[in-house]
Scaffold this motif. Structure first.
Motif, PDB file in Angstrom:
ATOM      1  N   TRP A 139     -10.004  -2.479   8.622  1.00  0.00           N
ATOM      2  CA  TRP A 139     -10.624  -1.473   9.472  1.00  0.00           C
ATOM      3  C   TRP A 139     -11.379  -2.060  10.660  1.00  0.00           C
ATOM      4  CZ3 TRP A 139     -10.450   3.803   9.703  1.00  0.00           C
ATOM      5  CH2 TRP A 139     -11.468   4.466  10.374  1.00  0.00           C
ATOM      6  N   ASP A 140     -12.278  -3.012  10.391  1.00  0.00           N
ATOM      7  CA  ASP A 140     -13.185  -3.490  11.441  1.00  0.00           C
ATOM      8  C   ASP A 140     -12.466  -4.189  12.584  1.00  0.00           C
ATOM      9  OD1 ASP A 140     -15.325  -2.478  10.097  1.00  0.00           O
ATOM     10  OD2 ASP A 140     -15.957  -4.370   9.207  1.00  0.00           O
ATOM     11  N   ASN A 141     -11.349  -4.825  12.304  1.00  0.00           N
ATOM     12  CA  ASN A 141     -10.637  -5.579  13.342  1.00  0.00           C
ATOM     13  C   ASN A 141      -9.411  -4.825  13.869  1.00  0.00           C
ATOM     14  OD1 ASN A 141     -10.466  -7.951  14.969  1.00  0.00           O
ATOM     15  ND2 ASN A 141      -8.727  -8.638  13.729  1.00  0.00           N
ATOM     16  N   LEU A 148      -7.668   1.303   4.546  1.00  0.00           N
ATOM     17  CA  LEU A 148      -7.869   0.311   5.600  1.00  0.00           C
ATOM     18  C   LEU A 148      -9.211  -0.398   5.434  1.00  0.00           C
ATOM     19  CD1 LEU A 148      -6.602   2.266   8.760  1.00  0.00           C
ATOM     20  CD2 LEU A 148      -5.481   0.308   7.679  1.00  0.00           C
ATOM     21  N   LYS A 149     -10.245   0.351   5.073  1.00  0.00           N
ATOM     22  CA  LYS A 149     -11.568  -0.241   4.865  1.00  0.00           C
ATOM     23  C   LYS A 149     -11.593  -1.132   3.627  1.00  0.00           C
ATOM     24  CE  LYS A 149     -14.080   3.488   7.212  1.00  0.00           C
ATOM     25  NZ  LYS A 149     -15.108   4.549   7.125  1.00  0.00           N
ATOM     26  N   TYR A 181       3.670  -1.843   5.182  1.00  0.00           N
ATOM     27  CA  TYR A 181       4.131  -2.740   6.248  1.00  0.00           C
ATOM     28  C   TYR A 181       2.961  -3.511   6.867  1.00  0.00           C
ATOM     29  CZ  TYR A 181       8.800  -0.638   6.167  1.00  0.00           C
ATOM     30  OH  TYR A 181      10.057  -0.223   5.793  1.00  0.00           O
ATOM     31  N   ILE A 182       1.823  -2.834   7.007  1.00  0.00           N
ATOM     32  CA  ILE A 182       0.637  -3.487   7.566  1.00  0.00           C
ATOM     33  C   ILE A 182       0.205  -4.656   6.694  1.00  0.00           C
ATOM     34  CG2 ILE A 182      -1.852  -3.160   7.910  1.00  0.00           C
ATOM     35  CD1 ILE A 182      -1.196  -0.361   9.003  1.00  0.00           C
ATOM     36  N   LEU A 201      -5.422  11.660   5.571  1.00  0.00           N
ATOM     37  CA  LEU A 201      -5.968  10.759   6.580  1.00  0.00           C
ATOM     38  C   LEU A 201      -7.198  10.034   6.026  1.00  0.00           C
ATOM     39  CD1 LEU A 201      -5.252  10.065   9.532  1.00  0.00           C
ATOM     40  CD2 LEU A 201      -6.949  11.752  10.250  1.00  0.00           C
ATOM     41  N   PHE A 202      -8.029  10.753   5.272  1.00  0.00           N
ATOM     42  CA  PHE A 202      -9.195  10.129   4.635  1.00  0.00           C
ATOM     43  C   PHE A 202      -8.748   9.003   3.700  1.00  0.00           C
ATOM     44  CE2 PHE A 202     -11.992   9.762   0.951  1.00  0.00           C
ATOM     45  CZ  PHE A 202     -13.219   9.518   1.552  1.00  0.00           C
ATOM     46  N   ASN A 203      -7.737   9.272   2.872  1.00  0.00           N
ATOM     47  CA  ASN A 203      -7.241   8.246   1.942  1.00  0.00           C
ATOM     48  C   ASN A 203      -6.733   7.021   2.688  1.00  0.00           C
ATOM     49  OD1 ASN A 203      -7.804  10.054  -0.123  1.00  0.00           O
ATOM     50  ND2 ASN A 203      -5.697  10.786  -0.288  1.00  0.00           N
ATOM     51  N   PHE A 204      -6.044   7.257   3.807  1.00  0.00           N
ATOM     52  CA  PHE A 204      -5.509   6.154   4.622  1.00  0.00           C
ATOM     53  C   PHE A 204      -6.643   5.314   5.212  1.00  0.00           C
ATOM     54  CE2 PHE A 204      -3.826   4.743   8.846  1.00  0.00           C
ATOM     55  CZ  PHE A 204      -2.916   3.812   8.365  1.00  0.00           C
TER      56      PHE A 204
END
Length: 553
Positions: free
Chosen positions: A222-224, A216-217, A161-162, A209-212
């Motif tokens: 991730w940064d924004n 994102l990175k 969705y993101i 959570l690490f995989n998620f």
């Protein structure tokens, strides 16, 4: 040449979307995650693929955050609204909903042009609870045969969705419920099966959570993006040492994990601070609400996050934190239980009140004497709670009985073994009978009627089939005692069938909901009291026969 220009335009457009001036927001709301579940002081023990290690190194860690309710739906509603349960009126995990008169921070965000998304992993986080207000996408489409989504599926779905947000900034919320399913199997990324435990679920959470975070990175999101990971309630490792989890207001069950990553890239060799300001999850919700107020909002928020401003506001507006459990009232066995947190003091508002000093009694094992200065302190707490319509809590006998019934259902044996209905039936009932330890062991170990013919032919007209096909001595005893020797055979059988049918259907429904960690139907609907007298005599008779006293009834 035209193709090259188009590619360049697309690349510039994509880059501008990922680096929008408006930051994105991700909220990960996790059930059964207390403040001690992720120990950043032992980060050297984390694996190389640890999401917890990223939390400890790149996120602010709030060490003194408390849930306003140990029931997950009221707590989540407080996160959405910035209000306590006694204000937004969602006090239970079911049979109540958030009404449209209450604004949520996703509504505020949507009005500012954000794309808003919510993914539910398990009940009771459904649209019917009224929590869909302000979400452009509200995905509670959970396969009823499975009952829940696991960490991996929930995080994968929110990621999809993101990525569909295109040029719009987004607010994405995902609710994770795996930690309340200690009897569900988990596997490592390498396919290794873990044992069935809360700790195994926590390991799975760390890994997924690490995989998620890596996704994102990798996707340059991730940064924004500002990320909040927060617990909705705590976890009690050993219920015998504390009040049962459904009504427990002590810190183990109410002090929750809270992490926040700002959208600004951290400098090399620097690490965000740990923040020890005492907060309620309601306060986190209020900060999110303030974040999307628009230009006129100047209160503490996550848009221009400042630890100093947060601390200053707390000093200017000190507030006692209220914690509650609406479970007894919902189950109709008592009132709402309440507590007050006053910095290092925890006051539990029972008929016999308890006051703990967390500085000198971290495990909250030794209540302070209430006299002198503490009497004045407690009077203030009682006054505050009374103004919010809380009264001292009384643990009724009905409450204790209900909790015992619940605990009988929520055991590893009941959750994982395929036992007969009769075994489950008596396994629950023996909790309520005045039996010795040896008698209880005898029932659990030997009174296990698994042969279906014993049920199918439990009637005088089927006497021959019953005696031929039912090999259980105990079932034969019941048949002889209550079918062949009773003049009102028909009435007794109808009574037996009716109550067994009621129990079987409701037990199955309740057991499935217990697996989901729910309070979906009141346990009292199992009709245990209506069949207890009937079965009591049969159980005692079986014990007498096993002990060689064939003359007992």
């Amino acid at each position: 040449m035209v193709k090259v220009i188009l590619v360049l335009i697309t690349a510039v457009f994509t880059l501008s979307c990922k680096n929008s001036s408006q930051p994105n927001y991700i909220v990960i709301a996790t059930e059964k995650l207390n403040s001690k579940a992720i120990n950043c002081h032992e980060s050297d023990t984390f694996s190389k693929r640890s999401g917890f290690e990223i939390l400890c190194s790149e996120f602010y860690r709030f060490t003194q955050t408390y849930t306003p309710s140990v029931q997950s739906l009221p707590a989540f509603t407080s996160l959405l609204t910035g209000l306590y349960p006694y204000s937004h009126n969602v006090r239970f995990n079911s049979h109540n909903s958030l009404t449209p008169e209450f604004k949520t921070f996703p509504e505020m965000a949507m009005n500012l042009g954000y794309r808003t998304v919510f993914v539910s992993s398990s009940p009771p986080f459904f649209r019917k609870a009224g929590i869909s207000q302000g979400f452009e996408i509200f995905d509670d489409n959970i396969n009823p045969e499975v009952g829940s989504r696991n960490f991996q599926d929930s995080l994968r779905l929110i990621m999809e969705y993101i990525k569909e947000a295109d040029s719009k900034p987004f607010v994405a919320i995902v609710q994770l419920g795996d930690l309340k399913f200690p009897f569900k199997e988990t596997q490592t990324d390498l396919g290794e099966i873990r044992n069935l435990s809360y700790e195994s679920q926590l390991e799975s959470f760390d890994e997924k959570l690490f995989n998620f975070f890596q996704e994102l990175k990798k996707s340059e999101i991730w940064d924004n993006t500002k990320i909040i990971l927060v617990g909705l309630n705590g976890h009690i490792a050993n219920d015998d040492e504390y009040d049962p989890a459904v009504i427990n207001l002590n810190s183990a069950n109410s002090q929750i994990a809270m992490f926040f990553k700002d959208s600004k890239k951290n400098q090399i060799n620097t690490k965000p601070n740990s923040i020890s300001i005492v907060l309620s999850l309601k306060d986190i919700g209020q900060m999110l609400f303030n974040t999307f107020k628009g230009p006129e909002g100047h209160e503490t928020n996550f848009s221009n996050f400042s630890e100093a401003e947060m601390e200053e506001e707390k000093k200017l507006n000190p507030e006692l934190i209220v914690i509650e459990s609406g479970w007894p009232k919902w189950q109709q066995v008592g009132s709402i239980r309440s507590a007050v947190l006053d910095n290092s003091y925890l006051f539990i508002n029972d008929k016999t009140p308890r006051l703990y000093n967390k500085l000198t009694d971290n495990l909250e094992k030794s209540p302070q004497p209430i006299n002198g200065a503490t009497r004045t302190q407690v009077d203030l707490y009682l006054q505050v709670l009374a103004s919010k319509n809380f009264s001292p809590f009384v643990a009724t006998s009905e409450l204790h009985k209900l909790i015992n019934d619940n605990e009988a259902l929520f055991t590893k044996q009941a959750m994982t073994e395929k036992t007969s209905e009769f075994f489950d039936y008596h396994y629950i009932l023996n909790k309520n009978l005045e039996l010795s330890t040896n008698e209880t062991k005898l029932l659990i170990s030997k009174y296990n009627l698994q042969e279906n013919p014993c049920f199918a032919y439990f009637s005088k007209p089927f006497k021959n089939d019953f005696l031929k096909k039912c090999k259980s001595k105990k079932a034969q005893f019941l048949f002889n005692q209550y079918i062949l020797k009773q003049p009102s055979d028909k009435d007794l059988r109808l009574y037996f069938q009716k109550n067994l049918a009621i129990y079987s259907v409701l037990r199955k429904a309740h057991l499935e909901n217990a697996k989901l960690g729910l309070d979906f139907i009141p346990t009292q609907n199992l009709k245990i009291s209506s069949i207890q007298n009937y079965l009591y005599q049969s159980l005692k008779s079986i014990i007498a026969i096993q002990n060689g006293d064939s003359g007992s009834n």
